[in-house]
Design an enzyme around this catalytic site. Structure first.
Site, PDB file in Angstrom:
ATOM      1  N   ASP A  13      33.880  -4.748   0.002  1.00 43.43           N
ATOM      2  CA  ASP A  13      34.160  -4.697  -1.447  1.00 43.43           C
ATOM      3  C   ASP A  13      32.941  -4.418  -2.328  1.00 43.43           C
ATOM      4  O   ASP A  13      32.780  -5.065  -3.380  1.00 43.43           O
ATOM      5  CB  ASP A  13      34.823  -6.007  -1.899  1.00 43.43           C
ATOM      6  CG  ASP A  13      36.209  -6.213  -1.295  1.00 43.43           C
ATOM      7  OD1 ASP A  13      36.656  -5.392  -0.472  1.00 43.43           O
ATOM      8  OD2 ASP A  13      36.849  -7.234  -1.646  1.00 43.43           O
ATOM      9  N   HIS A  57      49.685  -7.029  -9.825  1.00 44.94           N
ATOM     10  CA  HIS A  57      49.306  -7.845  -8.666  1.00 44.94           C
ATOM     11  C   HIS A  57      49.363  -9.340  -8.959  1.00 44.94           C
ATOM     12  O   HIS A  57      48.970  -9.804 -10.039  1.00 44.94           O
ATOM     13  CB  HIS A  57      47.902  -7.458  -8.186  1.00 44.94           C
ATOM     14  CG  HIS A  57      47.597  -7.974  -6.829  1.00 44.94           C
ATOM     15  ND1 HIS A  57      46.678  -8.978  -6.596  1.00 44.94           N
ATOM     16  CD2 HIS A  57      48.134  -7.662  -5.628  1.00 44.94           C
ATOM     17  CE1 HIS A  57      46.658  -9.233  -5.290  1.00 44.94           C
ATOM     18  NE2 HIS A  57      47.515  -8.448  -4.690  1.00 44.94           N
ATOM     19  N   LYS A 111      42.799  -2.987   0.722  1.00 43.67           N
ATOM     20  CA  LYS A 111      43.503  -4.269   0.872  1.00 43.67           C
ATOM     21  C   LYS A 111      43.929  -4.786  -0.491  1.00 43.67           C
ATOM     22  O   LYS A 111      43.335  -4.443  -1.503  1.00 43.67           O
ATOM     23  CB  LYS A 111      42.626  -5.281   1.608  1.00 43.67           C
ATOM     24  CG  LYS A 111      41.307  -5.567   0.936  1.00 43.67           C
ATOM     25  CD  LYS A 111      40.426  -6.438   1.823  1.00 43.67           C
ATOM     26  CE  LYS A 111      39.123  -6.789   1.133  1.00 43.67           C
ATOM     27  NZ  LYS A 111      39.276  -7.578  -0.099  1.00 43.67           N
ATOM     28  N   CYS A 156      35.867 -12.861   0.012  1.00 42.70           N
ATOM     29  CA  CYS A 156      36.260 -11.791   0.937  1.00 42.70           C
ATOM     30  C   CYS A 156      35.371 -11.704   2.173  1.00 42.70           C
ATOM     31  O   CYS A 156      35.857 -11.407   3.269  1.00 42.70           O
ATOM     32  CB  CYS A 156      36.335 -10.466   0.196  1.00 42.70           C
ATOM     33  SG  CYS A 156      37.675 -10.482  -1.036  1.00 42.70           S
TER      34      CYS A 156
END
Ligand code: ZN
Length: 210
Positions: A13, A57, A111, A156
């Site tokens: 990320d 989301h 993702k 993450c």
């Protein structure tokens, strides 16, 4: 811990959204990018992850009336921290940081694209049931060891590292090539969890001294 043809570097990320100026900026996260570029020169296999959310989301606070960013709610699959909207598909916020220079990278794992499931880990989405396919890819290429760098150490990176161990990979986190959010002690907790799962904690010099 030599980087070999059976090991891969996973760069988590390193996107505009998580670096200064981004929608979910992690302080000084851009400072790790030159280190990641340097580490990458030692790897034959490089994989990037890219947080890639639809506008609706479930991890976005704005999609939960009355909620604030960094609140924690309970979903069907467990606790979920709510974030400011970030890394929306196709936006500049979701693009890789321009200083990241990884011309030899081979795979990008996107993702968090299912509206109702977050995904910190590069291996399994947050419901712990939906696979991203990364483990199968690595196994098909006979890669058994992963080295992880990127953002954020306590979310993450940690979830990716723990899942790597659970899936049977040897896993190293290169600590000084990661940057943490550190929300309510989450960094210390993440290291405790990573080490308990067998993650090995190393630093840049362990790679570049090779
Ligand atoms: Zn996200």
């Amino acid at each position: 811990m030599l980087a070999t043809s059976q090991s891969a570097l996973i760069v988590v990320d390193v996107q505009n959204g998580f670096t200064p100026g981004g929608q979910l900026a992690v302080a000084d996260a851009d400072q790790i990018i030159p280190k990641i570029n340097q580490i990458a020169a030692h790897f034959e296999n490089i994989i990037l992850t890219q947080d890639w959310h639809p506008e609706n989301h479930i991890s976005f606070a704005e999609n939960h009336p009355g909620a604030q960013p960094f609140d924690c709610i309970t979903l069907d699959y467990g606790p979920q921290v709510l974030w400011p909207a970030h890394c929306v598909q196709g936006t500049e916020d979701a693009a890789f940081h321009p200083a990241l220079h990884l011309p030899t990278a081979q795979l990008i794992i996107r993702k968090g694209y299912h509206a109702n499931i977050d995904s910190y880990s590069a291996f399994m989405e947050a419901d712990q049931q939906t696979s991203t396919g990364l483990a199968g890819y690595l196994q098909a290429r006979e890669i058994d060891t992963v080295f992880i760098v990127g953002i954020a150490t306590d979310f993450c990176v940690a979830w990716t590292a723990i899942d790597a161990c659970k899936q049977g990979f040897q896993c190293y986190v290169i600590e000084d090539a990661t940057k943490a959010i550190d929300l309510n002690g989450s960094l210390q907790q993440a290291w405790q969890d990573m080490l308990a799962h067998g993650v090995k904690r190393i630093s840049l010099k362990d790679i570049t001294a090779q």
